[in-house]
Design an enzyme around this catalytic site. Sequence first.
Site, PDB file in Angstrom:
ATOM      1  N   ASP A  63      -4.149  -7.498  18.771  1.00  0.00           N
ATOM      2  CA  ASP A  63      -4.442  -6.311  19.566  1.00  0.00           C
ATOM      3  C   ASP A  63      -5.276  -6.655  20.800  1.00  0.00           C
ATOM      4  O   ASP A  63      -5.010  -6.154  21.900  1.00  0.00           O
ATOM      5  CB  ASP A  63      -5.139  -5.239  18.723  1.00  0.00           C
ATOM      6  CG  ASP A  63      -6.278  -5.785  17.860  1.00  0.00           C
ATOM      7  OD1 ASP A  63      -6.704  -6.939  18.070  1.00  0.00           O
ATOM      8  OD2 ASP A  63      -6.743  -5.039  16.976  1.00  0.00           O
ATOM      9  N   ASP A 113      -2.236   1.959  11.617  1.00  0.00           N
ATOM     10  CA  ASP A 113      -2.353   1.251  10.342  1.00  0.00           C
ATOM     11  C   ASP A 113      -1.890   2.148   9.201  1.00  0.00           C
ATOM     12  O   ASP A 113      -1.870   3.378   9.326  1.00  0.00           O
ATOM     13  CB  ASP A 113      -3.804   0.830  10.098  1.00  0.00           C
ATOM     14  CG  ASP A 113      -4.134  -0.510  10.741  1.00  0.00           C
ATOM     15  OD1 ASP A 113      -3.200  -1.178  11.222  1.00  0.00           O
ATOM     16  OD2 ASP A 113      -5.320  -0.884  10.773  1.00  0.00           O
ATOM     17  N   GLN A 173       6.524  -4.792   4.387  1.00  0.00           N
ATOM     18  CA  GLN A 173       6.493  -6.242   4.202  1.00  0.00           C
ATOM     19  C   GLN A 173       6.039  -6.654   2.804  1.00  0.00           C
ATOM     20  O   GLN A 173       5.842  -7.835   2.546  1.00  0.00           O
ATOM     21  CB  GLN A 173       5.551  -6.866   5.241  1.00  0.00           C
ATOM     22  CG  GLN A 173       5.907  -6.481   6.673  1.00  0.00           C
ATOM     23  CD  GLN A 173       5.040  -7.158   7.714  1.00  0.00           C
ATOM     24  OE1 GLN A 173       5.538  -7.883   8.562  1.00  0.00           O
ATOM     25  NE2 GLN A 173       3.746  -6.933   7.672  1.00  0.00           N
ATOM     26  N   ASP A 206      -3.454   2.111   6.168  1.00  0.00           N
ATOM     27  CA  ASP A 206      -4.595   2.447   5.305  1.00  0.00           C
ATOM     28  C   ASP A 206      -5.652   3.261   6.048  1.00  0.00           C
ATOM     29  O   ASP A 206      -6.843   2.983   5.982  1.00  0.00           O
ATOM     30  CB  ASP A 206      -5.214   1.177   4.726  1.00  0.00           C
ATOM     31  CG  ASP A 206      -5.640   0.181   5.801  1.00  0.00           C
ATOM     32  OD1 ASP A 206      -5.149   0.288   6.950  1.00  0.00           O
ATOM     33  OD2 ASP A 206      -6.458  -0.704   5.499  1.00  0.00           O
ATOM     34  N   ASN A 221       6.546 -10.914   4.642  1.00  0.00           N
ATOM     35  CA  ASN A 221       5.187 -10.621   5.084  1.00  0.00           C
ATOM     36  C   ASN A 221       4.854 -11.467   6.309  1.00  0.00           C
ATOM     37  O   ASN A 221       4.513 -12.648   6.198  1.00  0.00           O
ATOM     38  CB  ASN A 221       4.182 -10.899   3.963  1.00  0.00           C
ATOM     39  CG  ASN A 221       2.763 -10.541   4.374  1.00  0.00           C
ATOM     40  OD1 ASN A 221       2.558  -9.810   5.345  1.00  0.00           O
ATOM     41  ND2 ASN A 221       1.790 -11.054   3.647  1.00  0.00           N
ATOM     42  N   ARG A 276       0.852  -1.194   0.000  1.00  0.00           N
ATOM     43  CA  ARG A 276       0.000   0.000   0.000  1.00  0.00           C
ATOM     44  C   ARG A 276       0.887   1.243   0.000  1.00  0.00           C
ATOM     45  O   ARG A 276       0.842   2.048   0.934  1.00  0.00           O
ATOM     46  CB  ARG A 276      -0.917   0.020   1.222  1.00  0.00           C
ATOM     47  CG  ARG A 276      -2.007  -1.033   1.226  1.00  0.00           C
ATOM     48  CD  ARG A 276      -2.876  -0.890   2.475  1.00  0.00           C
ATOM     49  NE  ARG A 276      -3.962  -1.837   2.502  1.00  0.00           N
ATOM     50  CZ  ARG A 276      -5.163  -1.628   1.973  1.00  0.00           C
ATOM     51  NH1 ARG A 276      -5.407  -0.492   1.351  1.00  0.00           N
ATOM     52  NH2 ARG A 276      -6.110  -2.536   2.063  1.00  0.00           N
TER      53      ARG A 276
END
Length: 646
Positions: A384, A267, A211, A269, A240, A182
Amino acid sequence: MSDIPSGALEADESRAVSLLSRVILPRPGEPLDVRKLYIEESTTNSRRAHAPTRTSLEIGPESEVSFATYFNAFPASYWRRWSTLDTVVLRVELTGTARVDVYRSKATGARITVGGAPVAGEGDGPAAVEFEIDLTPFEDGGWIWFDITTNTAVRVHSAGWYAPVPAPGRANVAVGIPTFNRPADCVNALAALTSDPLVDEVISAVIVSDQGTSKAKDHPGFADAAARLGDRLSIHNQPNLGGSGGYSRVMYEALKNTDCEQILFMDDDIRIEPDSILRALAMNRFAKSPILVGGQMLNLQEPSHLHVMGEVVDRANFMWTAAPNAEYDHDFAKFKLSDAEEPRTKLLHRRVDVDFNGWWMCMIPRQIAEELGQPLPLFIKWDDAEYGLRAGEHGYGTVTLPGAAIWHMAWSDKDDAIDWQAYFHLRNRLVVAALHWDGPVSGLIASHLKATIKHLLCLEYSTVAIQNKAMEDFLAGPENLFSILESAMPDVRKLRSQYPDAVVLPGATSLPPASDMRRKKIAIPVSKPAIAVNLARGVVHQLRSHDPETHVRPQINVATQDARWFSLCRVDGVTVTTADGRGVVYRQRDRAKMFALLRASLRQQARLARKFDRMRKVYRDALPMLTSTQKWESVLLTETPEKVGR
């Protein structure tokens, strides 16, 4: 302090010492639903208020603007519960003639007048008005906000909520962003960190664990974003290893190579409201004892929608869910914070206590990270939640702080409950349950059995296949987690690809037209008899051989929201649209496959029931190994990091 409404503080000496959160305004051109996250304007105003900057606002004459909004009201009950503060100070600076009125709410949502005062700022500069509000009445809930009523045109130069004392400790934040293919999103996240000078000041390091094969450093905008960060930015290329591997690298580098006091997980994104970082930092510094401070999640596609106020793990079946007094998907454009008559809004005024916070935005004090160790090697899902539960067992709380938020893609636009991620949902749920749950495993197994039957009735055979593997891999023990950290995802995707419901086609037109043009939409069964009748008919149909023609030409085409067990349990071939609307899958009923998958699932569930207590001990004994820096080094330190300088 008295409950009688009062005026502003004397203008002699400011009580606004340490900034907790600024009043922030919408960006230019934001649509109305997004503006409502920042300001509420009276319908009698002659024109809309205009924000020349993110922290200033121009209001027309004879107008009313309320700051009883998600980003600008002060979540007083959270500061009452978690911080050392007894009072909070509101400071407003403006030119023009107006009145500032301060209100608070009770945990019921009822509005209480705190006080107010006229303000007139002319000529030499803005006039400042301050109010000091007692936090004592906010034990169970409540917010504080203010309204401005103008006589003349008014410019609010700045406003904010302050502590009357200096902030303890140091503001020294290491921001960590894992990314996987991304590059544009990652570069945007990096740019956002330096877009606000006050945020830029508190960031001492930015750690990117890259990654993917499409690298952030190769994006055209990377050079500019990196230049603004200078030598604070470091890029760490690695295989990854999922979100847990990415965040583990962030924590490892932050503890080893920086002197940061706070580690902020983010994050790649997301779209962040930069002041959220300062708000989380303020809560971190004023906390009574070290705590994890998390941001909330707004829907990136419906920006006025809040995902949830907070989440817990249901101890009956060990599944995450909305915390008590919290509901999913609140639309602030439709139900404003000050609407005390709306039941959904009333819940927003109750303080919500949580078990964990999503790592879309979560600030972890260095002290906690050093004591608890690294995240678990779970790839994705539950890492998390596990860290929040682990922190709680060590005496460290988690607060999901209203008004500190990011925008993230909603889960409703993903098929992660049935695609390859379903493997990690179940396997990691079992791992975390073994580590942190002492309840009877029967509740978890019962919920999984129910889900398995639904998957089979919905012809989601690939989901059941990979969930069977998830149970098998959990029972293989904790030593297996590191060895399959990199390989589990491709292995799961390969296994899943053997089933037609895992193959995404461009659209229903890729196949012959649906054969059953008379089939009507089935009503949702609500009563127990209706559910029983639909289930019985569905089971009877599952016992029959399928019609081979339906595996060449589907009987019906079904939208995502209609793909429920009672709609699909009596068809042999059906296309179902993917959650993102970009394609369809062709689900095909196969009695032999269904029974084989069901038998395998029942065998694994029986093994779980027999062995779960023993697995609890095995996993708990292995926790120091799973979270150790030394063990993580063996998988993280495979490539040389890149230090990015000016």
